[in-house]
Motif scaffolding. Structure first.
Motif, short mmCIF file in Angstrom:
data_model
loop_
_atom_site.label_atom_id
_atom_site.label_comp_id
_atom_site.label_asym_id
_atom_site.label_seq_id
_atom_site.Cartn_x
_atom_site.Cartn_y
_atom_site.Cartn_z
N GLU A 1 2.02 1.81 -3.54
CA GLU A 1 0.91 2.31 -4.36
C GLU A 1 0.64 3.78 -4.07
O GLU A 1 0.39 4.57 -4.99
CB GLU A 1 -0.34 1.47 -4.11
N ALA A 2 0.70 4.16 -2.80
CA ALA A 2 0.48 5.56 -2.44
C ALA A 2 1.58 6.45 -3.01
O ALA A 2 1.31 7.55 -3.51
CB ALA A 2 0.41 5.71 -0.92
N ARG B 1 0.83 -1.21 0.00
CA ARG B 1 0.00 0.00 0.00
C ARG B 1 0.86 1.25 0.00
O ARG B 1 0.51 2.26 -0.64
CB ARG B 1 -0.96 0.00 1.19
#
Length: 48
Positions: free
Chosen positions: A38-39, A35
């Motif tokens: 992805e951020a 995550r």
């Protein structure tokens, strides 16, 4: 509460490296490293 800092690739890379070193850690088990990457990708696109 303080100002938040957007996730960047440098921070995401540190998180991923820590998850790789300790695969049983909460960070690795929760998928936070994915995550974070992805951020960082989203934030990089926003900057362009």
């Amino acid at each position: 509460m303080g100002k938040s800092t957007p996730m960047d690739h440098e921070a995401a890379d540190r998180i991923s490296e820590a998850a790789w070193r300790e695969p049983c850690s909460d960070t690795a088990q929760s998928g936070f490293d994915v995550r974070a990457q992805e951020a960082a990708d989203r934030n990089e696109q926003d900057d362009e």
